[in-house]
Design an enzyme around this catalytic site. Structure first.
Site, PDB file in Angstrom:
ATOM      1  N   ASN A 166      -4.794 -10.257   6.422  1.00 21.79           N
ATOM      2  CA  ASN A 166      -4.674  -9.022   6.629  1.00 21.79           C
ATOM      3  C   ASN A 166      -5.147  -8.913   7.526  1.00 21.79           C
ATOM      4  OD1 ASN A 166      -1.809  -9.546   6.151  1.00 21.79           O
ATOM      5  ND2 ASN A 166      -1.366  -7.850   4.370  1.00 21.79           N
ATOM      6  N   THR A 168       0.783  -0.959   0.299  1.00 24.11           N
ATOM      7  CA  THR A 168      -0.255  -0.185  -0.002  1.00 24.11           C
ATOM      8  C   THR A 168       0.527   1.161  -0.222  1.00 24.11           C
ATOM      9  OG1 THR A 168      -1.810  -1.063   0.597  1.00 24.11           O
ATOM     10  CG2 THR A 168      -2.030   1.093   1.548  1.00 24.11           C
ATOM     11  N   TYR A 179      -8.701  -7.951   6.855  1.00 26.94           N
ATOM     12  CA  TYR A 179      -9.594  -7.343   5.661  1.00 26.94           C
ATOM     13  C   TYR A 179     -11.199  -8.822   5.955  1.00 26.94           C
ATOM     14  CZ  TYR A 179      -5.831  -4.136   5.577  1.00 26.94           C
ATOM     15  OH  TYR A 179      -5.087  -3.192   5.754  1.00 26.94           O
ATOM     16  N   ASN A 216      -4.878  -5.740  11.799  1.00 23.75           N
ATOM     17  CA  ASN A 216      -5.671  -4.900  12.299  1.00 23.75           C
ATOM     18  C   ASN A 216      -6.908  -6.054  12.951  1.00 23.75           C
ATOM     19  OD1 ASN A 216      -6.518  -3.037  10.093  1.00 23.75           O
ATOM     20  ND2 ASN A 216      -5.367  -4.696   8.372  1.00 23.75           N
ATOM     21  N   HIS A 244      -6.618 -10.999  -2.225  1.00 20.63           N
ATOM     22  CA  HIS A 244      -6.041 -10.191  -0.574  1.00 20.63           C
ATOM     23  C   HIS A 244      -7.349 -10.986   0.203  1.00 20.63           C
ATOM     24  CE1 HIS A 244      -4.592  -8.575   2.257  1.00 20.63           C
ATOM     25  NE2 HIS A 244      -5.179  -7.079   1.894  1.00 20.63           N
TER      26      HIS A 244
END
Ligand code: 8OZ
Length: 374
Positions: A181, A25, A183, A238, A178
């Site tokens: 992480n 990112t 999400y 996260n 994805h």
């Protein structure tokens, strides 16, 4: 014995070497539209066997950070076309990482200022990055999400389908789903974020259902040989946690294996961007077992290892037959010519953390090549 400089096939995608650029990112695409500076950045790194772009939301609902490029606006597809053309002209290969952040978002980034969506109404308890009404950027607490109705899931799968199609329209060689992480996909997979009582919650099979439906949707749209997936079995990113990661991921990769020829399975070992030994649950995570289960179930996709690998570690992982290729993150930020540096055994530039997220060319397209350093 293969080396990291040997070619390899990732399903339908032919890589000239096994040194892959990990998704990173960088927050340099205002209004979610890739621009000429982004094209220059990826073009500089086209000597990698494969470039995996930064996370790229498939919908505005899937957006969680200001200035990340998307795949849901026509202008963004046109912007990405510049990127893929530039990389292909240099003989590189590039896939885009299709992304839905789920609860890791802020109301100001969501359609009509609504709540972010998640499997359950449980806060990520972290920070995201937004643009204030006056145009200045700021870190902000992630907003409280609302739980998705079962009936809403089909529309999100449709967004994944459209995102995968948009990626191919934009000239990408394929996509990486994805699923890492913390999400949306991981929010379904891992127990502390998923308290659902429908067919998407409870048992491991139910929690993995959404991930597998995304895979099947994308595969149906663009073909298995162009579809990869990224997993991070033990990362705490996260606010996510799981007491039985080995059981969850063994099941998931067995199901992926049954689907045969995906392009690649990309596994973050340990805490993403951090401690490789980081684990959750009662025992160290066994990544070799994970791979063996995938292969035994019929999975033929390339096994792409990641997280904190040095050149020596990558060489050993490829030579042993464990990894088909290795993805490098921070080394590729600071070394556009990483492949050449590895070949020559040259020293590496150090990445500057202060310019990882946001800004312009500084710390993005201005890292020196080896000739410039000598
Ligand atoms: C760093 C900053 C913001 C997002 C991830 C897409 O962790 C990200 C991300 C990384 O996968």
């Amino acid at each position: 014995m293969p080396t990291i400089f040997d070619p390899v096939k990732f399903g339908d995608i032919e890589l000239k070497n096994r040194i892959v650029m990990a998704p990173l990112t960088r927050n340099r695409s205002p209004k979610a539209i890739p621009n000429d500076l982004n094209a220059a950045y990826y073009e500089q790194r086209a000597t990698a066997g494969l470039l995996i772009t930064e996370g790229t939301p498939i919908s505005q609902q899937g957006q969680g950070y200001a200035d990340v490029p998307g795949l849901y606006l026509p202008e963004a597809i046109a912007g990405w076309k510049k990127v893929t053309d530039a990389v292909h002209k240099k003989g590189g290969k590039i896939v885009t990482q299709i992304w839905h952040v789920g609860r890791v978002s802020h109301v100001s980034l969501q359609p009509n200022g609504g709540a972010p969506v998640a499997p359950s109404a449980i806060s990520a308890g972290g920070k995201t990055y937004i643009i204030n009404p006056d145009g200045t950027g700021a870190f902000a607490e992630t907003s409280m999400p609302r739980a998705l109705e079962t009936s809403e899931i089909a529309a999100i799968l449709e967004d994944y389908r459209k995102g995968a199609r948009a990626a191919i329209d934009a000239g990408f060689d394929g996509v990486e789903i994805h699923a890492a992480n913390g999400y949306l996909i991981e929010q379904f997979l891992k127990e502390n974020a998923n308290q659902r009582t429908d067919q998407y919650g409870g048992s491991i099979e139910n929690r993995a259902r959404f991930a597998l439906e995304v895979v099947d949707t994308v595969v149906k749209e663009i073909g298995a040989g162009r579809t990869g997936i990224r997993l991070s079995p033990t990362t705490p990113a996260n606010g996510i946690s799981e007491t039985k990661p080995q059981d969850v991921y063994n099941y998931l990769v067995e199901e992926l294996g049954k689907r045969g020829g995906l392009s690649f399975v990309h596994v973050v070992e340990g805490a993403t961007g951090g401690d490789r030994d980081f684990t959750q649950g009662d025992k160290p995570f066994d990544y070799h077992e994970l791979k063996n289960i995938y292969r035994k179930a019929g999975g033929t996709g390339a096994w792409l290892a990641n997280n904190g690998y040095t050149k020596d570690m990558a060489e050993a992982a490829v030579a042993s037959g464990y990894a088909d290729a290795v993805a490098f993150g921070k080394p590729f930020i600071a070394n556009p010519d990483l492949v050449e540096r590895f070949k020559k055994g040259s020293a590496l530039n150090e990445p500057d953390k202060n310019t990882f997220y946001g800004g312009g060319a500084k710390g993005y397209t201005d890292y020196p090549l080896i000739e410039a350093v000598a």
